[in-house]
Design an enzyme around this catalytic site. Structure first.
Site, short mmCIF file in Angstrom:
data_model
loop_
_atom_site.label_atom_id
_atom_site.label_comp_id
_atom_site.label_asym_id
_atom_site.label_seq_id
_atom_site.Cartn_x
_atom_site.Cartn_y
_atom_site.Cartn_z
N HIS A 104 2.30 1.84 -3.19
CA HIS A 104 1.41 2.73 -3.72
C HIS A 104 1.90 4.07 -3.78
O HIS A 104 1.23 4.94 -4.33
CB HIS A 104 -0.11 2.55 -3.39
CG HIS A 104 -0.62 1.39 -3.62
ND1 HIS A 104 -2.12 1.05 -3.01
CD2 HIS A 104 -0.32 0.08 -3.77
CE1 HIS A 104 -2.40 -0.15 -3.38
NE2 HIS A 104 -1.25 -0.70 -3.73
N ASP B 41 0.94 -1.25 0.17
CA ASP B 41 0.14 0.08 0.04
C ASP B 41 0.78 1.18 0.06
O ASP B 41 2.22 1.01 -0.42
CB ASP B 41 -0.94 0.01 1.07
CG ASP B 41 -2.45 0.75 0.80
OD1 ASP B 41 -2.41 1.77 0.44
OD2 ASP B 41 -3.25 -0.04 0.81
#
Length: 406
Positions: free
Chosen positions: A251, A228
């Site tokens: 991310h 993430d």
């Protein structure tokens, strides 16, 4: 003959030599050694070592040192709250291993809790210290139960002057580190962080750092492997510096998401000397559009500089329609205020997923898009470098192609 000035000096010297100093006279001024406690480990995963650690904090937490020796393993089957630590030094040279019980940890906010503490160092002097979130069971359960609530590994709320350094953090059930509650002066440095799964279920939502309402937070010399955001600047983050960080599989270094259910502000952010490897984006900003109960997002004075992009899908991305469909945003355009956003010194090559596109800047039609880009040399594997833009200023600094989305 002594002149008045010399006489005064002579008198002062005589007085100082005749009377001992306060340091010499006062035994209270002698520095006392810090109290040192080593918690007794139970030696078995079936024994919760948290009570023993809490006992050590009660004895040595006020200005003392708590040591977890190299070669030792402490099994933590319940939340470890560091309440009672004030100007204390926690030295982890062994392993703090949390249980993998999804029943116990379900719904818990934190595994290691730092709440309203002023003056705390949580560190490894040798680099051998490990904080293990033991998150595999959580990864597997979340894969089949998206409502399962998982705890953050290290949760800092309020307080000031906190340092986390020299440690390895591994396999949190959820986020690695969270800072919020108007915390001030927090330093994370020299950390190795990795979330990996040994099953087909990835370690979802394992943000490296979620920095919320806080001021003067520094993250430096850190490596993160996760699934993430590597670093997320959440609502209320202010004066945050991220430097000399390497992120793999993440991310990106992200502002947001902002404006989901009310007005949000992020400001005064510097992220520089960053290496981004195989991430969905190297850096970006995520804001919700207008309407549907969403609030106004304001992002001010944010600089992303000196990014080395290695196989990321996008080098830079602005999303003004986050969390909603394209058709929704046609009727409810983005209204975020982006002011003083600087993107400079990006180099490297994207993954090729969107080749020839290397960046996607979709500013809101009803918002402000004060963004500049310079020394931006990222290319797709084809050698091309298309930057998609919508609602960006003519002074952006790079050539734009229409068709941005997100």
């Amino acid at each position: 003959m002594l002149y008045p000035r010399n006489l005064a000096l002579f008198s002062l010297l005589s007085l100082s030599s005749a009377a001992p100093s306060q340091v010499e006279r006062s035994p209270d001024a002698v520095l006392k050694p810090r109290a040192v406690c080593t918690p007794t480990a139970g030696g078995s995963p079936s024994i919760d070592d948290v009570p023993a650690i809490r006992k050590a904090i009660a004895s040595c937490g006020n200005g003392g040192t708590i040591v977890f020796p190299a070669g030792s393993t402490y099994y933590l089957n319940s939340v470890l709250d560091l309440a009672g630590c004030s100007n204390c030094d926690i030295q982890v040279e062994g392993v703090l291993k949390f249980s993998g019980s999804t029943e116990y940890w379900g719904g818990k906010t934190a595994m290691l809790n730092i709440d309203m503490i002023n003056g705390l160092r949580l560190r490894s002097l040798t680099g051998s210290g490990v904080i293990d979130g033991n998150g595999q069971n959580a990864y597997d359960r979340f894969a089949s139960d998206k409502n399962y609530k998982r705890p953050t590994l290290l949760y800092i709320t309020g307080g000031s002057n906190i340092e986390v350094s020299g440690l390895r953090q591994k396999n949190p059930p959820n986020v690695f580190n969270s800072v919020k509650g108007d915390t001030q002066h927090v330093t994370f440095k020299n950390l190795r962080m990795d979330a990996t799964s040994n099953s087909q279920n990835p370690p979802k939502n394992t943000d490296g750092f979620d920095i919320g309402a806080s001021t003067h937070v520094t993250i430096s010399s850190v490596s993160v492997t996760n699934d993430d955001d590597c670093v997320a600047f959440k609502p209320g983050s202010n004066y945050v510096t991220v430097e000399d960080v390497t992120c793999t599989g993440s991310h990106g270094i992200s502002v947001g998401s902002l404006g989901k259910s009310g007005p949000d502000v992020v400001q005064n952010i510097l992220a520089h000397r960053i290496t981004m490897i195989e991430s969905t984006k190297a850096a970006g900003i995520k804001t919700y559009p207008s309407g549907n109960g969403h609030g106004l997002s304001t992002v001010k004075n944010v600089t992303f500089s000196d990014f080395n992009v290695r196989g990321c899908d996008y080098a830079f991305q602005i999303e003004s329609c986050y969390g909603e469909s394209e058709s929704y945003c046609e009727s409810n355009p983005g209204n975020a205020i982006l002011q003083g956003i600087v993107v400079k010194g990006f180099s490297g090559t994207t993954s090729g997923k969107y080749d020839p596109v290397v960046a996607n800047l979709n500013c809101g039609a009803r918002g402000t898009c004060d963004v500049s880009m310079s020394a931006f040399s990222v290319k797709a594997p084809s050698g091309k470098a298309t930057v998609l833009c919508d609602n960006t200023p003519s002074s952006l600094g790079v050539s734009c192609t229409s068709g941005a989305s997100g």
